[in-house]
Motif scaffolding. Structure first.
Motif, PDB file in Angstrom:
ATOM      1  N   ASP A  42       4.480   6.215   2.192  1.00 25.78           N
ATOM      2  CA  ASP A  42       5.294   5.268   1.953  1.00 25.78           C
ATOM      3  C   ASP A  42       6.265   3.963   2.605  1.00 25.78           C
ATOM      4  N   GLN A  45       4.594   0.849   3.795  1.00 17.85           N
ATOM      5  CA  GLN A  45       4.152  -0.109   2.804  1.00 17.85           C
ATOM      6  C   GLN A  45       5.958  -0.768   2.834  1.00 17.85           C
ATOM      7  N   LEU A  46       6.743   0.031   2.466  1.00 20.94           N
ATOM      8  CA  LEU A  46       7.899  -0.409   2.607  1.00 20.94           C
ATOM      9  C   LEU A  46       8.476  -1.696   3.470  1.00 20.94           C
ATOM     10  N   LEU A  50       5.789  -5.006   1.644  1.00 19.64           N
ATOM     11  CA  LEU A  50       5.167  -4.320  -0.128  1.00 19.64           C
ATOM     12  C   LEU A  50       6.518  -4.079  -0.644  1.00 19.64           C
ATOM     13  N   ARG A  51       5.843  -3.831  -2.592  1.00 21.42           N
ATOM     14  CA  ARG A  51       6.713  -3.792  -3.743  1.00 21.42           C
ATOM     15  C   ARG A  51       5.847  -2.773  -4.391  1.00 21.42           C
ATOM     16  N   SER A  52       4.942  -2.729  -4.003  1.00 22.29           N
ATOM     17  CA  SER A  52       3.842  -1.908  -4.658  1.00 22.29           C
ATOM     18  C   SER A  52       2.433  -1.764  -4.128  1.00 22.29           C
ATOM     19  N   TRP A  53       1.967  -0.002  -4.293  1.00 23.31           N
ATOM     20  CA  TRP A  53       0.697   0.002  -3.686  1.00 23.31           C
ATOM     21  C   TRP A  53       0.092   1.098  -4.417  1.00 23.31           C
ATOM     22  N   ARG A  54      -1.092   1.430  -4.120  1.00 22.32           N
ATOM     23  CA  ARG A  54      -2.338   1.689  -4.590  1.00 22.32           C
ATOM     24  C   ARG A  54      -1.843   3.390  -3.893  1.00 22.32           C
ATOM     25  N   THR A  55      -1.114   4.567  -4.863  1.00 21.91           N
ATOM     26  CA  THR A  55      -0.515   6.363  -4.649  1.00 21.91           C
ATOM     27  C   THR A  55      -1.971   6.528  -3.432  1.00 21.91           C
TER      28      THR A  55
END
Length: 358
Positions: A42, A45-46, A50-55
């Motif tokens: 996480d 990704q931040l 990115l503001r959202s991504w696949r878990t």
């Protein structure tokens, strides 16, 4: 061991992005490592904006195994999974029958028996071999109880956590359940034989199986003698304080065998060495030490009392246990004079066990 902060974690988990990008199931040796890998992913990704991504699918070994009956081929019939508390009750009854009059308190052996049961199933040792090689009364009692426990589960179409891996390996080999496309094992010192059987069955089904590279450690081990076990834990806390003074961003791990026996005591002693007088230091000092082994549910007074009442329905309680039920303010109400007199009478018979009927 001291860690080097976010940069060191990024270097240690350089493989993580490739594994997640390939859609792999990342199976960890512990729940803590699963949380750590999810946090690292996480953070990356931040950092990329990115503001959202696949878990990502990052789960502990136990959670991954439990996912097969829940998620793989919903139409496939599975035995009823036995809750750990129910498993303990079955073990208690099997030990009582196997020990007969040889043991005064078979209930105290349930935890050790369940741990041994998990270990022999990890190493794929059949109960018949236990009986064959038992060399003393304790081993023969355990072998008899283990055989009776296995037969009880088979008769009722039950399965516990120790037997689930073997069943998954068998069904993967027979092609009865789906295999993931790729699996990465992370944090395992070595795979037990039953885990290797699952890995082999996955590979035979075309699944890509790999092991995450272990991070390199450059530390030189030292042996330090201490006066006793308490001094050893305080010394470990003092060592952690020294490391943090040199590397303020470091994360320190102290490995203590048998932590589950008394996690609260271990935490207290390490904290005393890390921050003497922490009681006056506020919440930051109190939270300086985190224990990976959580507090057991039966350690909470109300839960312990409820379990004692339930146990009384199928086995006798000692005078001390009945005394605890009589003295608790959490159950019942009104005057306590009668309870106090009854407790005094029980103290004259400390060696007796009391059934609910008596």
């Amino acid at each position: 061991m001291p860690g080097g902060g976010r940069e060191a974690r990024a270097a240690a988990y350089a493989w993580l992005d490739d594994a997640v990008g390939a859609g792999a199931d990342i199976v960890t040796a512990s729940r803590r490592l699963a949380r750590e890998l999810r946090r690292v992913y996480d953070e990356r990704q931040l950092a990329r904006g990115l503001r959202s991504w696949r878990t990502p699918r990052i789960v502990s070994w136990e959670a991954w195994l439990n996912g097969f009956p829940d998620e793989s081929n919903p139409g496939v019939a599975w035995p009823q999974r036995l809750h750990p508390q129910a498993s303990a009750i079955v073990w208690e009854r099997c030990l009582a029958r196997a020990a007969e009059a040889q043991l005064l308190d078979h209930n105290g052996l349930v935890r050790q028996a369940r741990q041994s049961w998990h270990r022999i199933n990890e190493w794929r040792v059949p109960p018949v071999e236990l009986a064959r090689f038992a060399s003393n009364d304790d081993e023969r009692i355990f072998a008899a109880a283990a055989g009776a426990y296995r037969r009880e589960l088979e008769k009722r179409d039950w399965i516990d956590a120790a037997l689930l891996p073997e069943l998954i390996a068998e069904r993967l080999q027979r092609g009865e359940i789906d295999a993931p496309a790729r699996v990465v094992f992370a944090g395992f010192d070595r795979l037990a034989p039953v885990a290797r059987a699952i890995a082999g069955a996955l590979e035979a089904r075309g699944c890509g199986v790999s092991t995450a590279p272990a991070p390199a450690h450059r530390a030189t081990p030292r042996i330090v003698s201490c006066a006793d076990a308490d001094a050893e834990l305080r010394s470990a806390g003092a060592w952690a304080r020294q490391q943090l003074s040199l590397h303020p961003a470091a994360r320190i791990a102290i490995v203590y065998p048998g932590l589950e026996q008394d996690a609260a005591r271990v935490e207290r002693l390490v904290r005393e060495g890390l921050a003497p007088g922490w009681q006056q230091g506020g919440s930051s000092h109190a939270a300086a030490v985190q224990v990976s082994y959580g507090r057991k549910l039966p350690d909470y007074p109300l839960v312990a009392l409820a379990i004692a009442w339930l146990q009384w329905t199928h086995r006798g309680l000692s005078s001390r246990e009945v005394s605890t039920l009589l003295r608790t303010p959490l159950i019942g109400g009104g005057t306590t004079g009668g309870c106090s007199r009854l407790e005094l009478a029980l103290r004259r018979l400390p060696d007796r066990r009391w059934s609910a009927a008596s």
